[in-house]
Design a protein around this motif. Structure first.
Motif, PDB file in Angstrom:
ATOM      1  N   SER A   1      -0.829  -0.910  -2.438  1.00 45.72           N
ATOM      2  CA  SER A   1      -1.124   0.159  -1.960  1.00 45.72           C
ATOM      3  C   SER A   1      -2.760   0.082  -1.520  1.00 45.72           C
ATOM      4  CB  SER A   1      -1.187   1.215  -2.879  1.00 45.72           C
ATOM      5  OG  SER A   1       0.018   1.752  -3.151  1.00 45.72           O
ATOM      6  N   SER A   2      -3.410  -0.739  -2.206  1.00 41.91           N
ATOM      7  CA  SER A   2      -4.675  -1.110  -1.867  1.00 41.91           C
ATOM      8  C   SER A   2      -4.837  -1.936  -0.818  1.00 41.91           C
ATOM      9  CB  SER A   2      -5.435  -1.666  -2.906  1.00 41.91           C
ATOM     10  OG  SER A   2      -5.636  -0.707  -4.364  1.00 41.91           O
TER      11      SER A   2
ATOM     12  N   ARG B   1      -6.771  -1.086   2.806  1.00 38.18           N
ATOM     13  CA  ARG B   1      -7.965  -1.820   3.612  1.00 38.18           C
ATOM     14  C   ARG B   1      -7.222  -2.092   5.045  1.00 38.18           C
ATOM     15  NH1 ARG B   1      -8.515  -4.016  -1.771  1.00 38.18           N
ATOM     16  NH2 ARG B   1      -7.211  -5.848  -1.002  1.00 38.18           N
ATOM     17  N   THR B   2      -6.041  -2.466   5.105  1.00 37.94           N
ATOM     18  CA  THR B   2      -5.543  -3.068   6.395  1.00 37.94           C
ATOM     19  C   THR B   2      -5.624  -1.849   7.396  1.00 37.94           C
ATOM     20  OG1 THR B   2      -4.121  -4.489   5.263  1.00 37.94           O
ATOM     21  CG2 THR B   2      -3.451  -4.027   7.645  1.00 37.94           C
ATOM     22  N   VAL B   3      -5.093  -0.644   6.717  1.00 38.33           N
ATOM     23  CA  VAL B   3      -5.127   0.453   7.746  1.00 38.33           C
ATOM     24  C   VAL B   3      -6.388   0.826   8.182  1.00 38.33           C
ATOM     25  CG1 VAL B   3      -4.431   2.828   7.996  1.00 38.33           C
ATOM     26  CG2 VAL B   3      -2.931   1.316   6.937  1.00 38.33           C
ATOM     27  N   GLU B   4      -7.508   0.970   7.214  1.00 37.77           N
ATOM     28  CA  GLU B   4      -8.684   1.398   7.636  1.00 37.77           C
ATOM     29  C   GLU B   4      -9.453   0.510   8.233  1.00 37.77           C
ATOM     30  OE1 GLU B   4     -10.594   2.328   3.716  1.00 37.77           O
ATOM     31  OE2 GLU B   4      -9.527   4.143   3.574  1.00 37.77           O
TER      32      GLU B   4
ATOM     33  N   GLY C   1     -11.906  10.518  13.633  1.00 37.64           N
ATOM     34  CA  GLY C   1     -11.840  10.156  12.400  1.00 37.64           C
ATOM     35  C   GLY C   1     -11.162   8.800  11.897  1.00 37.64           C
ATOM     36  N   LYS C   2     -11.036   8.443  10.807  1.00 40.34           N
ATOM     37  CA  LYS C   2     -10.306   7.291  10.437  1.00 40.34           C
ATOM     38  C   LYS C   2      -8.912   7.409   9.573  1.00 40.34           C
ATOM     39  CE  LYS C   2     -12.656   6.760   5.968  1.00 40.34           C
ATOM     40  NZ  LYS C   2     -13.602   5.842   5.229  1.00 40.34           N
ATOM     41  N   VAL C   3      -8.121   6.499  10.036  1.00 39.75           N
ATOM     42  CA  VAL C   3      -6.939   6.570   9.362  1.00 39.75           C
ATOM     43  C   VAL C   3      -6.853   5.838   8.141  1.00 39.75           C
ATOM     44  CG1 VAL C   3      -4.375   6.232   9.396  1.00 39.75           C
ATOM     45  CG2 VAL C   3      -5.878   6.596  11.546  1.00 39.75           C
ATOM     46  N   THR C   4      -6.312   6.319   6.826  1.00 44.09           N
ATOM     47  CA  THR C   4      -6.280   5.981   5.401  1.00 44.09           C
ATOM     48  C   THR C   4      -5.104   6.107   5.084  1.00 44.09           C
ATOM     49  OG1 THR C   4      -7.446   5.764   3.508  1.00 44.09           O
ATOM     50  CG2 THR C   4      -7.218   7.716   4.575  1.00 44.09           C
ATOM     51  N   THR C   5      -4.731   5.712   3.806  1.00 42.60           N
ATOM     52  CA  THR C   5      -3.409   5.853   2.974  1.00 42.60           C
ATOM     53  C   THR C   5      -3.832   6.726   1.714  1.00 42.60           C
ATOM     54  OG1 THR C   5      -3.613   3.841   1.773  1.00 42.60           O
ATOM     55  CG2 THR C   5      -2.715   3.926   3.892  1.00 42.60           C
TER      56      THR C   5
ATOM     57  N   LYS D   1       1.608   7.692   1.658  1.00 42.76           N
ATOM     58  CA  LYS D   1       1.680   8.156   2.919  1.00 42.76           C
ATOM     59  C   LYS D   1       0.228   7.915   3.607  1.00 42.76           C
ATOM     60  CE  LYS D   1       2.477  12.688   3.186  1.00 42.76           C
ATOM     61  NZ  LYS D   1       2.491  14.247   2.901  1.00 42.76           N
ATOM     62  N   TYR D   2       0.248   7.943   4.772  1.00 42.98           N
ATOM     63  CA  TYR D   2      -0.883   7.709   5.460  1.00 42.98           C
ATOM     64  C   TYR D   2      -1.380   9.082   6.176  1.00 42.98           C
ATOM     65  CZ  TYR D   2       1.777   7.615   9.850  1.00 42.98           C
ATOM     66  OH  TYR D   2       2.501   8.015  10.826  1.00 42.98           O
ATOM     67  N   GLN D   3      -2.641   9.331   6.278  1.00 41.65           N
ATOM     68  CA  GLN D   3      -3.251  10.419   6.862  1.00 41.65           C
ATOM     69  C   GLN D   3      -4.544  10.216   7.780  1.00 41.65           C
ATOM     70  OE1 GLN D   3      -4.303  12.779   3.307  1.00 41.65           O
ATOM     71  NE2 GLN D   3      -5.881  11.520   2.264  1.00 41.65           N
ATOM     72  N   ILE D   4      -5.403  11.005   8.393  1.00 44.85           N
ATOM     73  CA  ILE D   4      -6.608  10.836   9.086  1.00 44.85           C
ATOM     74  C   ILE D   4      -7.471  11.573   8.435  1.00 44.85           C
ATOM     75  CG2 ILE D   4      -5.746  12.374  10.735  1.00 44.85           C
ATOM     76  CD1 ILE D   4      -7.435  11.006  12.734  1.00 44.85           C
TER      77      ILE D   4
END
Length: 504
Positions: free
Chosen positions: A33-34, A38-41, A101-105, A111-114
């Motif tokens: 998950s971490s 980090r990859t998504v952000e 904004g930024k996309v994160t999980t 789940k992912y969210q903004i």
């Protein structure tokens, strides 16, 4: 079934074993998950996203949660408390917005969210959509009902203005008021655009309404909420719900002068009067002083003409009535004739009365002769001498008076209640009252027997259970014994307050 050793191939091993040359270590769920976070952000650290708001809600902590969607996909979004408090509009479901904004999980749910840093309406179409929704909501509450609108005072003493102190709007309003009707103007400076402008405008409207009528700062009679022209975004402050509700709830009549003639805001619907421009609002607030003076002068002239016309008509009616009246000399002729007749009768009456008085005086004078008076005095003396008071007559009258007095005295002696006591009778008293019957004596129990030579106390036999023989008493006259009728005298036990027995 045959039994033998259990064997598994490498794809179906029971226990995990490290294989030679295998460098793929097993990751925990948290580690994965971490890594994903980090990859998504890193990849989507700053994005602009357009979509329709769905499921908007604000938590008790102040954070906001929502979903952004289009025709084919949906993404969760979160807006922290500080960002949500700086929004220029009130988000609601169905609005088309552009967020940054930024996309994160969110590892807790995979789940992912903004995480939203800013939010704007996606073009004027979305802004008009929000405008129509808010208009329908407030109209349903009755804030735009024409019956709520109040008339604007004709001659306001004080005018309150809510606008920017540095713009051209306040100068136009002051210039127009000075030309038409110089008035006392109070300016409440506010921001008319940008962050915090709606709160300032609403606070200014409520602040003017909270001024006391007799306070050090005069309370306005009418308010002007004004702003110059601009786009719908520039005028959006006056579409905010807080401003519209403050204008609708104002205790002072409000003139809305926002934008140009073609611009329309929700504040215009809630105000008591809408002006196309701020200058027009000043014209609606006060009349033209010169026109008022001319109107007053015209009314004064009309009043003077009406008064003069009324006086002229009254004079004409008076003249017409005067012609119908007879002349004064004609009215006085009959009175003059009557006065002359009464004057003649008065003179004749006085002469006749004087003659009669003289005749009566002559008769009285003739009757007062000295000889006649002497005769009347002699007659009176004879009558007086004939009337003499003889002693026998007086003695006879005194004797008659003595006989009448003796008869009255004997009658009084016969009526004396103590006279029978000397003949051997006794009077029975109880509680200061005369006892007339044996029933009263038995009921009284304690009685007082009064003789001609004294009194004795006695107790009746009415209160004893065993009757006793009546005690014998001796008649004071004959000496024979007689019954007391159930009453016995007790010398040793007199009743309280009674006189002691004289025979003790």
């Amino acid at each position: 079934m045959e039994e033998g050793p259990v064997r598994f191939d490498t794809s179906g091993r029971l226990l995990a074993q490290e294989r030679q040359g295998d460098n793929l270590a097993a990751l925990s769920v948290s580690e994965l998950s971490s890594l994903l976070k980090r990859t998504v952000e890193d990849r989507f650290g700053h994005v602009r996203l357009r979509g329709e708001i769905s499921g908007w809600k604000r938590a008790a902590s102040g954070h906001a949660y929502l979903c952004l969607k289009d025709d084919a996909a949906l993404i969760d979004g979160v807006m922290w408390k500080g960002t949500a408090g700086r929004l220029a509009f009130a988000p609601e479901d169905g609005l088309d917005v552009i967020v940054t904004g930024k996309v994160t999980t969110y590892p807790g749910r995979s789940k992912y969210q903004i995480v939203i840093d800013s939010m704007e309406l996606a073009g004027e179409g979305a802004l008009m959509q929000l405008f129509e929704r808010l208009k329908a909501k407030l109209a349903a509450e009755g804030l735009f009902d024409p019956a709520r609108r109040r008339p604007i005072p004709m001659l306001p003493r004080v005018i309150g203005v809510v606008t920017s102190p540095t713009g051209a709007v306040i100068r136009d309003i002051l210039h127009r008021l000075a030309d038409r009707f110089p008035s006392h103007v109070l300016l409440w400076p506010v921001l008319v655009q940008g962050e915090g402008a709606a709160a300032q405008v609403a606070s200014a409207v409520r602040g003017f309404g909270a001024l006391p009528a007799d306070g050090p700062i005069p309370r306005p009679d009418v308010l002007i909420v004004a702003r110059g022209g601009g786009s719908i975004e520039d005028l959006w402050t006056f579409n905010e719900e807080i401003v519209v509700r403050a204008v609708a709830a104002s205790s002072i009549p409000v003139i809305s002068a926002v934008g140009h003639e073609t611009d329309t805001t929700l504040c215009d619907f809630a105000a008591d009067l809408r002006a196309p421009t701020p200058t027009a609002a000043a014209e609606m607030a006060v009349p033209v002083r010169a026109e008022l003076m001319a109107q007053v002068a015209e009314l004064g002239a009309r009043m003077g003409r009406c008064v003069s016309r009324g006086i002229d008509r009254s004079r004409e009616r008076l003249e017409a009535q005067r012609r119908l009246l007879p002349r004064p000399d004609v009215l006085l002729d009959l009175a003059r004739q009557r006065a002359d007749e009464l004057g003649d009768r008065l003179r004749r009456g006085l002469a006749h009365r004087l003659s009669n008085a003289r005749h009566e005086l002559a008769n009285a004078t003739g009757a007062l002769r000295p000889a006649l008076l002497d005769a009347r005095v002699a007659h009176a003396r004879q009558t007086l001498s004939a009337t003499r008071l003889t002693p026998a007559l007086l003695e006879r009258r005194l004797a008659d008076a003595h006989r009448q007095f003796d008869a009255l005295w004997r009658l009084a002696q016969s009526l004396n209640p103590d006279a029978p006591l000397k003949r051997g009778f006794a009077r029975v008293m109880a509680n200061g009252a005369l006892v007339r019957t044996s029933t009263e004596a038995l009921a009284a129990r304690h009685v007082m027997l009064k003789f001609h030579d004294g009194e004795i106390a006695a107790v009746t036999g009415g209160g004893e259970e065993t009757p006793r023989a009546p005690a014998a008493t001796v008649n004071a006259t004959s000496g024979a014994p007689r019954s007391t009728g159930g009453t016995r005298a007790r010398k040793s036990d007199p009743p309280p307050g009674a006189q002691s027995d004289l025979f003790d």
